[in-house]
Design an enzyme around this catalytic site. Structure first.
Site, PDB file in Angstrom:
ATOM      1  N   ASP A 232      18.275  29.581  51.917  1.00 46.76           N
ATOM      2  CA  ASP A 232      19.168  29.344  53.046  1.00 46.76           C
ATOM      3  C   ASP A 232      19.597  30.664  53.685  1.00 46.76           C
ATOM      4  O   ASP A 232      19.921  31.625  52.983  1.00 46.76           O
ATOM      5  CB  ASP A 232      20.405  28.606  52.499  1.00 46.76           C
ATOM      6  N   GLU A 302       7.482  36.280  36.874  1.00 54.00           N
ATOM      7  CA  GLU A 302       7.643  36.177  35.414  1.00 54.00           C
ATOM      8  C   GLU A 302       7.160  34.811  34.932  1.00 54.00           C
ATOM      9  O   GLU A 302       7.000  34.591  33.737  1.00 54.00           O
ATOM     10  CB  GLU A 302       9.127  36.310  35.027  1.00 54.00           C
TER      11      GLU A 302
HETATM   12  C1  GLC Z   1      21.534  26.712  56.876  1.00 50.26           C
HETATM   13  C2  GLC Z   1      21.506  25.237  56.574  1.00 50.26           C
HETATM   14  C3  GLC Z   1      22.634  24.584  57.305  1.00 50.26           C
HETATM   15  C4  GLC Z   1      23.941  25.171  56.783  1.00 50.26           C
HETATM   16  C5  GLC Z   1      23.941  26.684  56.920  1.00 50.26           C
HETATM   17  C6  GLC Z   1      25.032  27.294  56.125  1.00 50.26           C
HETATM   18  O1  GLC Z   1      21.307  26.957  58.186  1.00 50.26           O
HETATM   19  O2  GLC Z   1      20.265  24.715  56.924  1.00 50.26           O
HETATM   20  O3  GLC Z   1      22.636  23.206  57.160  1.00 50.26           O
HETATM   21  O4  GLC Z   1      25.025  24.641  57.500  1.00 50.26           O
HETATM   22  O5  GLC Z   1      22.754  27.249  56.448  1.00 50.26           O
HETATM   23  O6  GLC Z   1      24.734  27.235  54.752  1.00 50.26           O
END
Ligand code: GLC
Ligand code: MG
Length: 591
Positions: A232, A302
């Site tokens: 993310d 790993e």
């Molecule tokens: C990314 C995710 C989204 C979330 C953001 C904060 O963009 O896809 O859904 O709100 O990160 O974590």
């Protein structure tokens, strides 16, 4: 040419009890051509009737995903979380939130997926934690300047009393990127940075302690047998030194992307160098992030088998995004330039060429994606008649609302193009049913922090997150167990026809189109093929060949004549065809 009735493609046999070990170390770098299905757990399948999808719900539905013909699933976060951003605010990275089940439920789900030959990728959220995370609580309890505070981005405020924010940055969800804390004695204290909601404090990735903890977290899930991680906000983890003020251009999407025209930055055959990069916001795409992912790459090495990292990085142009997938970093990055392209053949050709060329410079496959849980579903987006920046969403008062019939038609053609492209493709749950964005959610039902932080100016992303329909005629369309009426977002009243069971075996349904496309893609090795443009068509046509399959798509309004000679067998059409011409918004695959 004449239109022949097409024979059913061979549906690849789904192994019933293939052991996990057969997935490990197959040596083919499976991810280069994989079709990866995104599960948004809270909206996929609810086993206990609380209105929120869960891990046991996923386990019971895995057979239907095997039938669909995908190679892997990616699960949006199901870890412990107060759910202020639907789980993208993690309070414990190594446990399952009770609303989704338990670690034992996860292990069962993983085991069944592997037995069906489906790989499992989990979502890791390293840019920020939840404010409920023990590390953040420890930071709040500790003094300014302490090691605990140094795990996050705490700063003194400006002005004589420190009551002005440290800089002018604005949160992706609206409002300022800073929140002030209160000291244990009740006096106002320091400020902390949050790119997203105030419940999502940003971690300080310059701190080696943070880096070590995440290596442990990677190993925790790798030990359980996951095949990889979707990472993310992989473009936000390092901020420019000194945190200088910054005001983004008006046409930048909230995650840092702009319009697709601006994003490619590459003429076919020309490799743009770093000096040609557009100005970089001080909180996106800083060079320092790459060192983090080199470390993660080593952790994955790993482990036996082919484990992968996939970057969620809204970075432009593609030549710059390619740095996330250099040989010692991640395996994949979402191609949001492709997702952001309009329904325009010239633009698509440029983006496709630019994508393949940019990723080829680092030896990575291109990826393709049209929908996910953050954008307006493509069955609606492709017919929008007004500009809609990523993250803004659409609702009853949005300008240029889409015609649903045109939208679905374009979505089916767009998917038929995408699944014929070489590389790896991502499919978001519900798009195989042709689900539209839900536009008319009641205001009182909306839950996206964007809706609240912009004072209802932006609808946000709830419209693409509505629980998906499995069966017609039940109160939750089979999302919940028999008798349940609960659904965390209300489902529209007219989804009986879109339910999976209603489409099963119905020749022209969107579900059968996806199944057919996926089976043919695998049969003809399209994911590992090479794209070759076919000249001679008008500007509104996409025409290419990949591993012997000819793909023609008409993105314009004038019917396009199909080749009189050459390929004759119709493998797939995105709409039923009655004459030897390709009507508006239609794609065809020929052999
Ligand atoms: C990314 C995710 C989204 C979330 C953001 C904060 O963009 O896809 O859904 O709100 O990160 O974590
Ligand atoms: Mg549930």
């Amino acid at each position: 040419m004449t239109i022949e009735t097409s024979p059913d493609p061979e549906t690849p046999e789904v192994p019933e009890t293939e052991a996990v070990s057969t997935l490990i170390g197959t040596g083919g770098e499976w991810w280069r051509s994989a079709v990866i299905y995104q599960i948004y757990p809270r909206s996929f399948s609810d086993s206990d009737g609380d209105g929120i999808g869960d891990l046991p719900g996923i386990t019971t539905r895995l057979d239907s995903l095997a039938e669909l013909g995908i190679d892997a699933i990616w699960l949006s976060p199901f870890m412990t979380s107060p759910q202020h951003d639907a789980g993208y605010d993690v309070a414990d990275y190594c446990d399952v939130d009770p609303i989704f089940g338990t670690l034992a439920d996860f292990d069962l789900m993983l085991e069944k997926a592997h037995a069906l030959g489906i790989r499992v990728i989990v979502d890791l959220v390293p840019n920020h934690t939840s404010w409920d995370h023990a590390w953040f609580k420890e930071a709040l309890a500790a003094a300014p300047g302490s090691p605990e505070r140094d795990r996050y981005m705490f700063r003194d405020g400006k002005g004589p009393n420190g009551d002005e924010m440290p800089n002018n940055w604005e949160s992706v969800f609206g409002g300022p990127m800073w929140e002030r804390v209160t000291n244990p004695d009740g006096t106002p204290g320091q400020w902390y940075l949050h790119i997203f909601d105030k419940s999502q404090p940003d971690l300080n990735w310059e701190n080696p302690w943070v880096r070590e903890r995440f290596h442990d977290i990677l190993r925790f899930w790798l030990d359980r047998g996951v095949d990889g991680f979707r990472v993310d906000v992989a473009h936000g983890m390092i901020k420019e030194a000194g945190l200088p003020d910054y005001t983004p251009p008006a046409d930048a999407g909230s995650m840092g992307g702009g319009t697709a025209d601006a994003l490619v930055g590459l003429e076919p055959g020309i490799d743009a160098d770093a000096s040609a990069d557009p100005p970089t916001p001080p909180y996106w795409a800083q060079d320092g992030v790459h060192d983090i992912f080199r470390g993660w790459h080593s952790v994955l090495e790993e482990y036996e088998g082919e484990r992968v990292l996939c970057a969620e990085a809204w970075v432009e142009p593609l030549t710059k995004l390619a740095r996330w997938v250099r040989p010692d970093e991640m395996q994949q990055a979402f191609n949001f330039t492709y997702l952001s392209a309009g329904w325009d053949a010239a633009e698509l050709r440029t983006v496709i060429d630019g994508s393949i060329a940019a990723f080829a410079t680092v030896g990575a496959p291109s990826t393709w994606v049209l929908s996910n849980h953050d954008v307006v579903r493509h069955a609606s987006r492709l017919a929008l008649e007004a500009e809609n920046l990523q993250g803004a969403g659409i609702g009853p008062n949005s300008p240029g609302l889409p015609d649903p019939v045109v939208g679905l038609r374009r979505a089916r053609a767009a998917t038929s193009i995408m699944l014929a492209l070489p590389g790896s493709a991502y499919v978001y749950q519900g798009e195989e049913l042709g689900l539209p964005e839900v536009i008319d959610l009641p205001d009182s039902a909306r839950q996206d922090p964007t809706w609240f932080r912009t004072d209802h100016e932006k609808y946000g992303r709830d419209g693409c997150r509505v629980p998906i329909p499995w069966e017609a005629g039940s109160p939750t369309y089979g999302f919940g167990p028999a008798g349940s009426t609960a659904s965390w977002l209300p489902q529209p009243g007219d989804w009986d026809e879109l339910a999976r069971a209603s489409q099963e075996g119905v020749a022209d349904s969107t579900l059968e189109l996806y199944k057919r496309a996926l089976a043919l893609r695998s049969l003809h090795g399209l994911g590992t093929g090479t794209l070759e443009w076919i000249p001679g068509y008008g500007p509104e046509v996409i025409a290419f060949r990949n591993n012997g399959v000819t793909v023609i798509a008409n993105l314009g309004q004038t019917p396009v004549e199909l080749p009189a000679e050459g390929p004759g067998e119709v493998l797939l059409t995105s709409e039923p065809l009655n004459e030897p011409a390709l009507p508006a918004d239609t794609a065809i695959w020929l052999l």
